[in-house]
Design a protein around this motif. Structure first.
Motif, short mmCIF file in Angstrom:
data_model
loop_
_atom_site.label_atom_id
_atom_site.label_comp_id
_atom_site.label_asym_id
_atom_site.label_seq_id
_atom_site.Cartn_x
_atom_site.Cartn_y
_atom_site.Cartn_z
N ALA A 205 13.73 16.64 11.99
CA ALA A 205 14.94 17.87 12.88
C ALA A 205 14.55 17.89 14.45
O ALA A 205 13.61 17.17 14.68
N ARG A 206 15.82 18.07 14.52
CA ARG A 206 16.05 18.31 15.91
C ARG A 206 16.11 16.84 17.05
O ARG A 206 14.76 17.17 18.14
N ASN A 207 15.75 15.85 16.35
CA ASN A 207 15.71 14.81 17.35
C ASN A 207 16.70 13.97 17.68
O ASN A 207 18.44 14.52 16.81
N THR A 208 17.50 13.28 18.94
CA THR A 208 18.14 12.45 18.95
C THR A 208 18.29 11.42 19.72
O THR A 208 17.57 10.79 20.54
N VAL A 209 18.84 10.47 18.99
CA VAL A 209 18.40 8.95 18.59
C VAL A 209 19.69 8.30 18.67
O VAL A 209 20.55 8.71 18.23
N ALA A 210 19.58 6.89 18.32
CA ALA A 210 20.56 6.12 17.99
C ALA A 210 20.52 6.20 16.65
O ALA A 210 21.89 6.74 16.17
N ASN A 211 20.03 6.02 15.42
CA ASN A 211 19.82 5.84 13.80
C ASN A 211 18.56 7.22 13.49
O ASN A 211 17.31 6.94 14.62
N LEU A 212 18.93 7.38 12.68
CA LEU A 212 17.41 7.81 11.86
C LEU A 212 16.71 7.11 11.49
O LEU A 212 15.37 6.72 11.77
N MET A 213 17.09 5.80 10.13
CA MET A 213 16.08 4.49 10.08
C MET A 213 17.04 3.47 9.45
O MET A 213 18.34 3.39 9.29
N ALA A 214 16.26 2.55 10.17
CA ALA A 214 16.88 0.90 9.47
C ALA A 214 15.36 0.68 8.38
O ALA A 214 14.50 0.89 7.91
N LEU A 215 16.54 0.07 7.52
CA LEU A 215 16.26 0.02 6.28
C LEU A 215 16.08 -1.46 5.51
O LEU A 215 16.90 -1.89 4.80
N CYS A 216 15.59 -2.02 5.98
CA CYS A 216 15.14 -2.78 5.89
C CYS A 216 13.66 -3.46 4.64
O CYS A 216 12.69 -3.87 5.16
N THR A 217 13.74 -2.57 3.83
CA THR A 217 12.80 -1.96 2.66
C THR A 217 13.77 -1.33 2.17
O THR A 217 14.33 -1.53 1.42
#
Length: 454
Positions: A205-217
């Motif tokens: 919650a309340r994050n300002t980022v490029a992406n939430l998750m990179a999913l190499c898994t």
């Protein structure tokens, strides 16, 4: 005689050196903010705790071996927990927060932890990752074991910083919060090859980022809540079509971007603000649905026990049949409340919080009339909602705002633009309970209130 004493002394010193150099196998290590900067942190229940920096130093210097359990007393930690190229004698690292070092002897189990009064907070300090597990246990003689991070709040506090990187091996992230990160990069990077990362009862919650998750898994998101985040890119970045992504008993709501470039999530028993192309709709889902967050001061993303579609709508077997199921942590929500709605543990509430039980008791009381607004950007501007028997009134001073009215299932039944000044709305909605929500032109919630039409 002196020679005999000399021999005894040399033997004693050699014995102490050998003892000091023998790693402590499968230890439970106790860490506090003001612990000792030396020692191993073993010594019983917080009898001789060490600092976080001392613990990391010990890991790198071979003090521990096997499966390392770390118990963090509640408090604020400003340490980068970076584990890479650590000794091959370590099989896994398992970090648990929320402990009270002064708890009675009968209150020292995992379910006795208090995540409110003894919240364990890991603060970003300005480097690449707040926590990084890179190949932990990868070279262990019998193979890596599952690494665990449980009961910890990750907070970025506005730094250009990422929260978590997991590389190689299986991981469980449970009862954790990820809040207030600001980064031009992703919040979480996962590259564990054919292994699996499982998130249970986690809040983003309340994050300002490029992406939430990179999913190499392979990824399991079970009973997570993803809300009030701003993503400059896609929410998820997928890699390779042979990975499996599961979203179960979860809430994704009030984020500016829910996109994923390709691939699919198998989505079950979840509440999503929009139906996206990456959704493989399995069963039991609610789309275009408001989860009815309470705005409770302690648990702002808990759901209204009386109005939310999240109550008793989850499927408990997603938790209990998980390959990495651990009843000590997965049977509890993000505030460490017992997870299941019913006595026989068949159903659970959707989302990171468990809001109620079968006997009608509810854990997080509703708050009104204004629902949670993350940054309060327009808190200086007046905005209110009220009604009489048939008419809904909105005193609105924000140009370009709209009002959306939801039924008790969280579906939008009416929506219109608002004028500056007093708005009177009369529509043939029928008798019943509704939620009226006003939203600014940039998507910020200004006010929300339960409305009874009769």
């Amino acid at each position: 005689m002196k020679r005999i004493y000399s021999i005894i002394l040399v033997a004693f010193i050699a014995g102490q050196l050998c003892k000091a150099q023998t790693p402590i196998n499968d230890p439970t290590v106790y860490v506090t903010v003001n612990g000792s900067t030396t020692g191993d942190g073993i010594g019983g229940y917080f009898a001789n705790p060490i600092t976080a920096d001392c613990f990391i130093h010990n890991v790198y210097n071979g003090v521990y071996s096997g499966n390392i359990e770390v118990r963090f007393e509640g408090g604020d930690y400003y340490t980068d927990f970076v584990f890479e190229a650590i000794p091959a004698i370590v099989q896994s690292i398992r970090m648990y927060g929320g402990w009270n070092s002064h708890a009675y002897f009968n209150q020292r189990n995992y379910d006795d932890r208090d995540f409110y009064h003894y919240e364990t907070r890991f603060h970003a300090t300005g480097n690449d990752d707040l926590v990084r597990f890179n190949g932990v246990g990868y070279y262990y003689v019998n193979g890596a074991n599952t690494c665990i991070i449980d009961g910890i709040t990750f907070t970025g506090e506005g730094n250009n910083y990422s929260a978590l990187s997991l590389l190689y091996g299986d991981h469980v992230i449970s009862q954790c919060k990820f809040e207030k990160f600001v980064s031009t990069n992703r919040l979480i990077w996962m590259e564990t090859a054919n292994h699996t990362v499982t998130y249970t009862s986690c809040l983003f919650a309340r994050n300002t980022v490029a992406n939430l998750m990179a999913l190499c898994t392979n990824v399991n998101l079970i009973n997570v809540t993803i809300a009030d985040n701003y993503f400059s890119g896609d929410m998820f970045i997928p890699f390779n079509q042979h990975y499996t992504y599961n979203l179960q008993n979860s809430i994704i709501y009030y984020n500016n971007n829910m996109h994923m470039a390709s691939d699919y999530f198998n989505v079950s028993h979840s509440i999503l603000e929009h139906y996206e192309s990456w959704v493989n709709n399995i069963s039991g889902n609610y789309f275009s649905t408001n989860p009815q967050f309470t705005g409770n001061a302690i648990a702002p993303y808990s759901c209204d026990f009386f109005l939310s579609p999240a109550i008793n709508s989850g499927y408990a077997s997603f938790i209990t049949s998980c390959p990495f199921y651990d009843s000590n942590i997965m049977d509890y929500d993000v505030m460490n409340m017992y997870r299941y709605y019913d006595y026989i543990a068949v159903h659970t509430d959707i989302g990171a919080y468990q809001n109620g039980y079968e006997d009608g008791s509810h854990l997080y009381s509703t708050v009104g009339p204004v629902m949670y607004s993350p940054d309060k950007k327009n808190s200086n501007l007046q905005n209110s909602i009220w009604s009489d028997s048939r008419m809904i009134y909105v005193d609105n001073t924000i140009e370009g705002a709209v009002i959306a009215i939801y039924n008790v299932s969280g579906q939008i039944v009416y929506k219109t633009s608002l004028q500056i000044g007093l708005n009177a709305i009369e529509e043939s909605l029928g008798m019943g309970i509704y939620i009226a929500r006003t939203i600014s032109s940039d998507g910020q919630e200004l006010a929300s209130k339960s409305i009874i039409l009769q």
